[in-house]
Design a protein around this motif. Sequence first.
Motif, short mmCIF file in Angstrom:
data_model
loop_
_atom_site.label_atom_id
_atom_site.label_comp_id
_atom_site.label_asym_id
_atom_site.label_seq_id
_atom_site.Cartn_x
_atom_site.Cartn_y
_atom_site.Cartn_z
N SER A 1 0.83 -1.26 -0.01
CA SER A 1 0.03 0.08 -0.06
C SER A 1 0.91 1.23 -0.14
N ASN B 1 -8.34 -4.61 -0.57
CA ASN B 1 -9.51 -3.92 -0.72
C ASN B 1 -10.38 -5.40 -1.64
N LYS C 1 -4.49 -0.88 -3.16
CA LYS C 1 -5.66 -0.21 -2.46
C LYS C 1 -5.88 -1.14 -1.35
#
Length: 230
Positions: free
Chosen positions: A104, A184, A154
Amino acid sequence: MKNPGLLALAIVFIMTGVLGLTVFTWFAGKRMTEDRTVPMMDMMMGKGVMNKGQMKERMKSMMPGMLPPGVKPENLPESDSRVAKLLTRYCAQCHDLPSPFMHSGEEWPAIAGRMFFRMSMMSGMQGMSMMDIENPSAKERDAIVGYLKKHAMKSISTSELPAPGSEGAVLFSERCSQCHSLPNPKLHTAEEWPGVVERMQANMRTMGRTVITENEKKTVTGFLLNQARK
Ligand code: HEC
Ligand code: HEC
Protein backbone atom coordinates in the motif's frame (compact mmCIF):
# COMPACT_ATOMS: atom_id res chain seq x y z
CA MET A 1 84.53 10.68 -12.50
CA LYS A 2 87.68 9.61 -14.32
CA ASN A 3 86.78 6.04 -15.08
CA PRO A 4 83.80 5.74 -17.53
CA GLY A 5 83.56 2.01 -16.80
CA LEU A 6 83.03 2.69 -13.14
CA LEU A 7 80.38 5.33 -13.96
CA ALA A 8 78.44 2.86 -16.12
CA LEU A 9 78.61 0.31 -13.35
CA ALA A 10 77.34 2.83 -10.81
CA ILE A 11 74.40 3.76 -13.06
CA VAL A 12 73.45 0.13 -13.61
CA PHE A 13 73.68 -0.42 -9.88
CA ILE A 14 71.37 2.52 -9.08
CA MET A 15 68.90 1.56 -11.81
CA THR A 16 68.65 -1.97 -10.53
CA GLY A 17 68.02 -0.62 -7.06
CA VAL A 18 65.22 1.65 -8.25
CA LEU A 19 63.68 -1.09 -10.33
CA GLY A 20 63.93 -3.55 -7.45
CA LEU A 21 62.31 -1.12 -5.08
CA THR A 22 59.50 -0.42 -7.56
CA VAL A 23 58.82 -4.10 -8.08
CA PHE A 24 58.96 -4.70 -4.33
CA THR A 25 56.55 -1.84 -3.57
CA TRP A 26 54.18 -3.02 -6.27
CA PHE A 27 54.07 -6.55 -4.87
CA ALA A 28 53.78 -5.35 -1.30
CA GLY A 29 50.97 -2.97 -2.25
CA LYS A 30 49.11 -5.63 -4.12
CA ARG A 31 49.48 -8.04 -1.24
CA MET A 32 48.26 -5.45 1.20
CA THR A 33 45.10 -4.65 -0.73
CA GLU A 34 44.48 -8.33 -1.31
CA ASP A 35 44.95 -9.10 2.34
CA ARG A 36 42.44 -6.46 3.23
CA THR A 37 39.67 -7.32 0.81
CA VAL A 38 39.93 -10.98 -0.05
CA PRO A 39 39.02 -12.61 3.27
CA MET A 40 36.14 -10.19 3.77
CA MET A 41 34.90 -10.81 0.28
CA ASP A 42 35.19 -14.57 0.72
CA MET A 43 33.27 -14.35 3.93
CA MET A 44 30.47 -12.25 2.47
CA MET A 45 30.14 -13.43 -1.05
CA GLY A 46 32.20 -16.48 -1.81
CA LYS A 47 35.23 -16.14 -4.04
CA GLY A 48 35.61 -13.58 -6.77
CA VAL A 49 33.88 -10.39 -7.79
CA MET A 50 30.12 -10.70 -7.93
CA ASN A 51 28.00 -9.72 -10.83
CA LYS A 52 24.28 -9.07 -10.36
CA GLY A 53 23.17 -12.50 -11.50
CA GLN A 54 25.41 -14.19 -8.96
CA MET A 55 24.34 -11.66 -6.38
CA LYS A 56 20.65 -12.56 -6.77
CA GLU A 57 21.41 -16.27 -6.50
CA ARG A 58 23.43 -15.67 -3.36
CA MET A 59 20.69 -13.49 -1.87
CA LYS A 60 18.08 -16.12 -2.62
CA SER A 61 20.08 -18.79 -0.85
CA MET A 62 20.89 -16.53 2.11
CA MET A 63 17.41 -15.10 2.58
CA PRO A 64 14.91 -17.72 1.56
CA GLY A 65 11.36 -16.53 2.04
CA MET A 66 12.24 -12.86 2.36
CA LEU A 67 12.71 -11.72 -1.20
CA PRO A 68 9.74 -10.67 -3.31
CA PRO A 69 8.85 -12.79 -6.36
CA GLY A 70 9.47 -10.95 -9.60
CA VAL A 71 7.34 -9.45 -12.32
CA LYS A 72 8.36 -8.84 -15.93
CA PRO A 73 9.43 -5.25 -16.73
CA GLU A 74 6.87 -5.12 -19.56
CA ASN A 75 4.09 -5.90 -17.05
CA LEU A 76 4.86 -2.87 -14.90
CA PRO A 77 2.30 -0.07 -15.00
CA GLU A 78 3.44 2.65 -17.44
CA SER A 79 6.15 0.21 -18.45
CA ASP A 80 7.67 2.59 -21.02
CA SER A 81 7.98 5.51 -18.62
CA ARG A 82 11.31 6.76 -17.36
CA VAL A 83 10.40 5.94 -13.78
CA ALA A 84 9.34 2.35 -14.54
CA LYS A 85 12.79 1.97 -16.08
CA LEU A 86 14.34 3.37 -12.88
CA LEU A 87 12.55 0.67 -10.90
CA THR A 88 13.85 -2.00 -13.27
CA ARG A 89 17.35 -0.59 -13.13
CA TYR A 90 17.68 -0.17 -9.38
CA CYS A 91 15.21 -2.55 -7.75
CA ALA A 92 16.15 -5.76 -9.54
CA GLN A 93 19.81 -5.71 -8.55
CA CYS A 94 19.59 -8.06 -5.57
CA HIS A 95 16.29 -9.82 -6.14
CA ASP A 96 13.74 -10.08 -8.93
CA LEU A 97 11.78 -7.01 -9.95
CA PRO A 98 9.16 -6.26 -7.24
CA SER A 99 5.61 -5.29 -8.21
CA PRO A 100 4.39 -1.83 -7.11
CA PHE A 101 1.01 -3.50 -6.45
CA MET A 102 2.51 -5.52 -3.64
CA HIS A 103 2.29 -2.82 -0.98
CA SER A 104 0.00 0.00 0.00
CA GLY A 105 0.98 3.64 -0.30
CA GLU A 106 1.46 3.77 3.46
CA GLU A 107 3.84 0.82 3.41
CA TRP A 108 6.07 1.75 0.45
CA PRO A 109 8.10 4.71 1.79
CA ALA A 110 9.51 2.70 4.71
CA ILE A 111 10.23 -0.36 2.59
CA ALA A 112 11.85 1.67 -0.18
CA GLY A 113 13.85 3.53 2.47
CA ARG A 114 15.20 0.21 3.76
CA MET A 115 16.23 -0.73 0.21
CA PHE A 116 17.88 2.65 -0.49
CA PHE A 117 19.88 2.30 2.70
CA ARG A 118 21.15 -1.11 1.52
CA MET A 119 22.06 0.29 -1.88
CA SER A 120 24.11 3.12 -0.40
CA MET A 121 25.88 0.70 1.95
CA MET A 122 26.69 -1.75 -0.79
CA SER A 123 27.61 0.70 -3.51
CA GLY A 124 30.09 2.15 -1.03
CA MET A 125 32.06 -1.04 -1.51
CA GLN A 126 32.36 -0.45 -5.22
CA GLY A 127 35.83 1.00 -4.72
CA MET A 128 36.91 -2.43 -3.55
CA SER A 129 35.25 -3.89 -6.62
CA MET A 130 33.22 -6.47 -4.75
CA MET A 131 29.99 -5.94 -6.59
CA ASP A 132 28.51 -3.37 -8.87
CA ILE A 133 25.48 -2.12 -6.97
CA GLU A 134 24.13 1.13 -8.37
CA ASN A 135 22.82 3.74 -5.99
CA PRO A 136 20.01 6.08 -7.14
CA SER A 137 20.36 9.85 -6.69
CA ALA A 138 18.02 11.72 -4.32
CA LYS A 139 15.90 12.79 -7.30
CA GLU A 140 15.66 9.26 -8.61
CA ARG A 141 14.68 7.99 -5.15
CA ASP A 142 11.84 10.49 -4.98
CA ALA A 143 10.67 9.45 -8.43
CA ILE A 144 10.74 5.76 -7.48
CA VAL A 145 8.80 6.31 -4.24
CA GLY A 146 6.27 8.47 -6.11
CA TYR A 147 5.78 5.74 -8.68
CA LEU A 148 5.40 3.01 -6.05
CA LYS A 149 2.82 5.08 -4.17
CA LYS A 150 0.93 5.97 -7.34
CA HIS A 151 0.49 2.33 -8.29
CA ALA A 152 0.29 0.95 -4.78
CA MET A 153 -2.23 -1.63 -3.60
CA LYS A 154 -5.52 -0.20 -2.39
CA SER A 155 -5.84 -1.64 1.07
CA ILE A 156 -8.58 -1.82 3.67
CA SER A 157 -8.50 -2.24 7.45
CA THR A 158 -10.08 -5.29 9.08
CA SER A 159 -12.66 -3.12 10.80
CA GLU A 160 -13.84 -1.73 7.44
CA LEU A 161 -14.49 -5.22 6.07
CA PRO A 162 -18.08 -6.18 5.39
CA ALA A 163 -19.31 -8.95 7.74
CA PRO A 164 -16.09 -8.61 9.80
CA GLY A 165 -16.87 -11.50 12.16
CA SER A 166 -17.66 -14.03 9.43
CA GLU A 167 -15.41 -17.03 8.84
CA GLY A 168 -14.47 -15.73 5.38
CA ALA A 169 -13.57 -12.26 6.64
CA VAL A 170 -11.49 -13.65 9.50
CA LEU A 171 -9.56 -16.08 7.29
CA PHE A 172 -9.09 -13.41 4.62
CA SER A 173 -7.69 -10.98 7.23
CA GLU A 174 -5.31 -13.57 8.63
CA ARG A 175 -4.01 -15.26 5.49
CA CYS A 176 -3.97 -12.27 3.19
CA SER A 177 -2.10 -9.83 5.42
CA GLN A 178 1.03 -11.89 5.96
CA CYS A 179 3.10 -10.05 3.35
CA HIS A 180 1.24 -6.85 2.57
CA SER A 181 -1.61 -4.95 4.12
CA LEU A 182 -5.10 -6.28 3.52
CA PRO A 183 -6.22 -5.75 -0.09
CA ASN A 184 -9.59 -4.13 -0.72
CA PRO A 185 -12.04 -6.80 -2.01
CA LYS A 186 -13.30 -4.18 -4.50
CA LEU A 187 -9.93 -4.31 -6.30
CA HIS A 188 -11.09 -7.16 -8.50
CA THR A 189 -14.19 -8.56 -10.12
CA ALA A 190 -15.60 -11.99 -9.33
CA GLU A 191 -13.99 -13.26 -12.54
CA GLU A 192 -10.58 -12.01 -11.53
CA TRP A 193 -10.32 -13.00 -7.86
CA PRO A 194 -9.90 -16.79 -8.20
CA GLY A 195 -6.80 -16.33 -10.39
CA VAL A 196 -5.33 -13.76 -7.99
CA VAL A 197 -5.89 -16.04 -4.97
CA GLU A 198 -4.29 -18.89 -6.91
CA ARG A 199 -1.20 -16.74 -7.60
CA MET A 200 -1.07 -15.68 -3.94
CA GLN A 201 -1.05 -19.32 -2.87
CA ALA A 202 2.07 -19.73 -5.03
CA ASN A 203 3.56 -16.55 -3.50
CA MET A 204 2.99 -18.05 -0.04
CA ARG A 205 5.01 -21.09 -1.02
CA THR A 206 7.83 -19.03 -2.56
CA MET A 207 8.01 -16.68 0.37
CA GLY A 208 7.77 -19.38 3.04
CA ARG A 209 4.61 -18.10 4.75
CA THR A 210 1.64 -20.07 6.07
CA VAL A 211 0.17 -21.54 2.89
CA ILE A 212 -3.57 -21.35 2.52
CA THR A 213 -5.11 -24.88 2.36
CA GLU A 214 -7.53 -25.86 -0.41
CA ASN A 215 -10.46 -25.59 2.00
CA GLU A 216 -9.40 -22.18 3.26
CA LYS A 217 -8.91 -21.07 -0.32
CA LYS A 218 -12.57 -21.90 -1.04
CA THR A 219 -13.74 -19.93 1.99
CA VAL A 220 -11.58 -16.90 1.22
CA THR A 221 -12.43 -16.93 -2.48
CA GLY A 222 -16.12 -17.24 -1.60
CA PHE A 223 -15.85 -14.19 0.64
CA LEU A 224 -14.04 -12.21 -2.08
CA LEU A 225 -16.55 -13.16 -4.75
CA ASN A 226 -19.36 -11.81 -2.57
CA GLN A 227 -17.56 -8.53 -1.98
CA ALA A 228 -15.98 -8.18 -5.42
CA ARG A 229 -16.26 -5.16 -7.68
CA LYS A 230 -19.37 -5.44 -9.80
C1 HEC B 1 21.20 -4.05 -2.34
C2 HEC B 1 20.25 -5.12 -2.54
C3 HEC B 1 18.80 -4.73 -2.75
C4 HEC B 1 18.28 -3.82 -3.64
C5 HEC B 1 19.04 -3.02 -4.67
C6 HEC B 1 16.85 -3.81 -3.43
N1 HEC B 1 16.50 -4.71 -2.47
FE1 HEC B 1 14.61 -5.18 -1.91
N2 HEC B 1 15.35 -6.59 -0.63
C7 HEC B 1 16.68 -6.82 -0.37
C8 HEC B 1 16.80 -7.78 0.72
C9 HEC B 1 18.10 -8.29 1.30
C10 HEC B 1 15.48 -8.13 1.10
C11 HEC B 1 15.02 -9.09 2.23
C12 HEC B 1 15.06 -8.42 3.59
C13 HEC B 1 14.09 -7.28 3.75
O1 HEC B 1 12.88 -7.43 3.50
O2 HEC B 1 14.54 -6.19 4.11
C14 HEC B 1 14.61 -7.39 0.21
C15 HEC B 1 13.23 -7.49 0.24
C16 HEC B 1 12.36 -6.74 -0.53
C17 HEC B 1 10.93 -6.86 -0.50
C18 HEC B 1 10.14 -7.89 0.31
C19 HEC B 1 10.03 -7.46 1.73
C20 HEC B 1 8.79 -6.69 2.01
O3 HEC B 1 8.77 -5.95 3.02
O4 HEC B 1 7.80 -6.82 1.26
C21 HEC B 1 10.42 -5.89 -1.33
C22 HEC B 1 8.97 -5.62 -1.63
C23 HEC B 1 11.57 -5.17 -1.89
N3 HEC B 1 12.73 -5.73 -1.41
C24 HEC B 1 11.46 -4.09 -2.75
C25 HEC B 1 12.54 -3.41 -3.29
C26 HEC B 1 12.43 -2.19 -4.08
C27 HEC B 1 11.15 -1.48 -4.41
C28 HEC B 1 13.71 -1.86 -4.45
C29 HEC B 1 14.15 -0.64 -5.22
C30 HEC B 1 13.78 0.63 -4.64
C31 HEC B 1 14.60 -2.89 -3.89
N4 HEC B 1 13.86 -3.78 -3.18
C32 HEC B 1 16.00 -2.93 -4.08
C33 HEC B 1 17.75 -6.27 -1.04
C34 HEC B 1 17.66 -5.29 -2.02
C1 HEC C 1 3.52 -14.76 0.71
C2 HEC C 1 3.21 -13.35 0.65
C3 HEC C 1 1.82 -13.00 0.22
C4 HEC C 1 0.63 -13.39 0.81
C5 HEC C 1 0.44 -14.23 2.06
C6 HEC C 1 -0.40 -12.79 0.02
N1 HEC C 1 0.14 -12.04 -0.99
FE1 HEC C 1 -0.87 -10.87 -2.28
N2 HEC C 1 0.89 -10.25 -3.09
C7 HEC C 1 2.12 -10.79 -2.81
C8 HEC C 1 3.08 -10.34 -3.81
C9 HEC C 1 4.53 -10.75 -3.87
C10 HEC C 1 2.40 -9.48 -4.68
C11 HEC C 1 2.96 -8.78 -5.93
C12 HEC C 1 3.25 -9.80 -7.04
C13 HEC C 1 1.99 -10.46 -7.53
O1 HEC C 1 1.02 -9.76 -7.87
O2 HEC C 1 1.99 -11.73 -7.57
C14 HEC C 1 1.02 -9.43 -4.19
C15 HEC C 1 0.05 -8.66 -4.75
C16 HEC C 1 -1.29 -8.74 -4.41
C17 HEC C 1 -2.34 -7.96 -5.03
C18 HEC C 1 -2.13 -6.87 -6.09
C19 HEC C 1 -1.92 -7.47 -7.43
C20 HEC C 1 -3.22 -7.77 -8.13
O3 HEC C 1 -3.24 -8.74 -8.92
O4 HEC C 1 -4.22 -7.05 -7.89
C21 HEC C 1 -3.53 -8.37 -4.48
C22 HEC C 1 -4.90 -7.85 -4.81
C23 HEC C 1 -3.22 -9.42 -3.53
N3 HEC C 1 -1.84 -9.59 -3.49
C24 HEC C 1 -4.16 -10.14 -2.83
C25 HEC C 1 -3.88 -11.14 -1.91
C26 HEC C 1 -4.87 -12.01 -1.28
C27 HEC C 1 -6.34 -11.97 -1.55
C28 HEC C 1 -4.18 -12.82 -0.42
C29 HEC C 1 -4.74 -13.92 0.44
C30 HEC C 1 -5.40 -15.00 -0.28
C31 HEC C 1 -2.77 -12.46 -0.52
N4 HEC C 1 -2.63 -11.47 -1.44
C32 HEC C 1 -1.76 -13.01 0.23
C33 HEC C 1 2.43 -11.61 -1.77
C34 HEC C 1 1.50 -12.17 -0.92
